[in-house]
Design a protein around this motif. Sequence first.
Motif, PDB file in Angstrom:
ATOM      1  N   GLU A  35     -15.544   7.063   7.728  1.00 35.42           N
ATOM      2  CA  GLU A  35     -15.748   7.301   6.302  1.00 35.42           C
ATOM      3  C   GLU A  35     -15.006   6.219   5.532  1.00 35.42           C
ATOM      4  O   GLU A  35     -13.873   5.865   5.884  1.00 35.42           O
ATOM      5  CB  GLU A  35     -15.211   8.670   5.892  1.00 35.42           C
ATOM      6  N   ILE A  36     -15.648   5.687   4.500  1.00 31.52           N
ATOM      7  CA  ILE A  36     -15.010   4.710   3.622  1.00 31.52           C
ATOM      8  C   ILE A  36     -14.181   5.501   2.615  1.00 31.52           C
ATOM      9  O   ILE A  36     -14.724   6.247   1.803  1.00 31.52           O
ATOM     10  CB  ILE A  36     -16.040   3.831   2.878  1.00 31.52           C
ATOM     11  N   ILE A  37     -12.878   5.369   2.688  1.00 35.64           N
ATOM     12  CA  ILE A  37     -11.982   6.105   1.799  1.00 35.64           C
ATOM     13  C   ILE A  37     -11.865   5.403   0.450  1.00 35.64           C
ATOM     14  O   ILE A  37     -11.860   6.030  -0.599  1.00 35.64           O
ATOM     15  CB  ILE A  37     -10.576   6.231   2.422  1.00 35.64           C
ATOM     16  N   GLU A  38     -11.778   4.080   0.499  1.00 32.09           N
ATOM     17  CA  GLU A  38     -11.622   3.278  -0.711  1.00 32.09           C
ATOM     18  C   GLU A  38     -12.206   1.903  -0.458  1.00 32.09           C
ATOM     19  O   GLU A  38     -12.127   1.396   0.658  1.00 32.09           O
ATOM     20  CB  GLU A  38     -10.129   3.166  -1.061  1.00 32.09           C
ATOM     21  N   GLU A  39     -12.790   1.288  -1.502  1.00 38.18           N
ATOM     22  CA  GLU A  39     -13.375  -0.038  -1.321  1.00 38.18           C
ATOM     23  C   GLU A  39     -13.356  -0.821  -2.623  1.00 38.18           C
ATOM     24  O   GLU A  39     -13.638  -0.279  -3.690  1.00 38.18           O
ATOM     25  CB  GLU A  39     -14.817   0.096  -0.828  1.00 38.18           C
ATOM     26  N   VAL A  40     -12.992  -2.074  -2.505  1.00 41.59           N
ATOM     27  CA  VAL A  40     -13.158  -3.060  -3.564  1.00 41.59           C
ATOM     28  C   VAL A  40     -14.018  -4.140  -2.908  1.00 41.59           C
ATOM     29  O   VAL A  40     -13.535  -4.853  -2.029  1.00 41.59           O
ATOM     30  CB  VAL A  40     -11.806  -3.643  -4.048  1.00 41.59           C
ATOM     31  N   PRO A  41     -15.302  -4.234  -3.278  1.00 40.52           N
ATOM     32  CA  PRO A  41     -16.208  -5.158  -2.582  1.00 40.52           C
ATOM     33  C   PRO A  41     -15.629  -6.559  -2.422  1.00 40.52           C
ATOM     34  O   PRO A  41     -15.062  -7.120  -3.350  1.00 40.52           O
ATOM     35  CB  PRO A  41     -17.458  -5.163  -3.472  1.00 40.52           C
ATOM     36  N   GLU A  42     -15.757  -7.064  -1.198  1.00 39.24           N
ATOM     37  CA  GLU A  42     -15.335  -8.405  -0.807  1.00 39.24           C
ATOM     38  C   GLU A  42     -13.827  -8.633  -0.923  1.00 39.24           C
ATOM     39  O   GLU A  42     -13.366  -9.767  -0.856  1.00 39.24           O
ATOM     40  CB  GLU A  42     -16.098  -9.468  -1.604  1.00 39.24           C
ATOM     41  N   ARG A  43     -13.028  -7.560  -1.074  1.00 34.36           N
ATOM     42  CA  ARG A  43     -11.577  -7.711  -1.197  1.00 34.36           C
ATOM     43  C   ARG A  43     -10.797  -6.716  -0.337  1.00 34.36           C
ATOM     44  O   ARG A  43      -9.802  -7.075   0.271  1.00 34.36           O
ATOM     45  CB  ARG A  43     -11.125  -7.531  -2.646  1.00 34.36           C
ATOM     46  N   PHE A  44     -11.229  -5.439  -0.319  1.00 38.08           N
ATOM     47  CA  PHE A  44     -10.406  -4.394   0.285  1.00 38.08           C
ATOM     48  C   PHE A  44     -11.286  -3.233   0.746  1.00 38.08           C
ATOM     49  O   PHE A  44     -12.246  -2.874   0.081  1.00 38.08           O
ATOM     50  CB  PHE A  44      -9.402  -3.878  -0.760  1.00 38.08           C
ATOM     51  N   ALA A  45     -10.939  -2.654   1.881  1.00 36.01           N
ATOM     52  CA  ALA A  45     -11.594  -1.424   2.342  1.00 36.01           C
ATOM     53  C   ALA A  45     -10.594  -0.620   3.161  1.00 36.01           C
ATOM     54  O   ALA A  45      -9.788  -1.176   3.907  1.00 36.01           O
ATOM     55  CB  ALA A  45     -12.829  -1.732   3.182  1.00 36.01           C
ATOM     56  N   ALA A  46     -10.660   0.699   2.997  1.00 37.22           N
ATOM     57  CA  ALA A  46      -9.865   1.617   3.811  1.00 37.22           C
ATOM     58  C   ALA A  46     -10.836   2.617   4.418  1.00 37.22           C
ATOM     59  O   ALA A  46     -11.680   3.178   3.711  1.00 37.22           O
ATOM     60  CB  ALA A  46      -8.818   2.319   2.960  1.00 37.22           C
ATOM     61  N   THR A  47     -10.742   2.807   5.732  1.00 36.53           N
ATOM     62  CA  THR A  47     -11.646   3.717   6.434  1.00 36.53           C
ATOM     63  C   THR A  47     -10.843   4.695   7.279  1.00 36.53           C
ATOM     64  O   THR A  47      -9.684   4.456   7.598  1.00 36.53           O
ATOM     65  CB  THR A  47     -12.615   2.949   7.360  1.00 36.53           C
TER      66      THR A  47
END
Length: 117
Positions: A35-47
């Motif tokens: 599951e994608i918890i948080e995302e900033v496209p092309e910069r950051f992702a937390a899964t």
Amino acid sequence: MEGSDVAHAFTVPAIPDGPGERQCFFGWNGISMIEIIEEVPERFAATQVLFPPGEVSTKMVYRLEPTTLGCRLTIETIEEAPDYLTPNQAAMQQFSDSFLHNLEPLLQKRTLKEVRD
């Protein structure tokens, strides 16, 4: 992104005020889902790993930062285990090595189009 084990993958969009985007991977050795918890496209992702369930909660944080020579990818693994479990350092290192080995060919590409092809 499980490397060459993935035979098919798909995304389930996020639900407003509900679960985030989910990504499901069908591989030769089983099925996994994050599951994608948080995302900033092309910069950051937390899964976080949803399936297969386990005694250890696993979250991954990916950061992509520009540098003078290109960019820097930082990957952080956060594992929360009950007190009665002893971390298997060798297995964790093997997973990290395998992940980086599978990621290397993608990083050798010059454009996102090359990666997708």
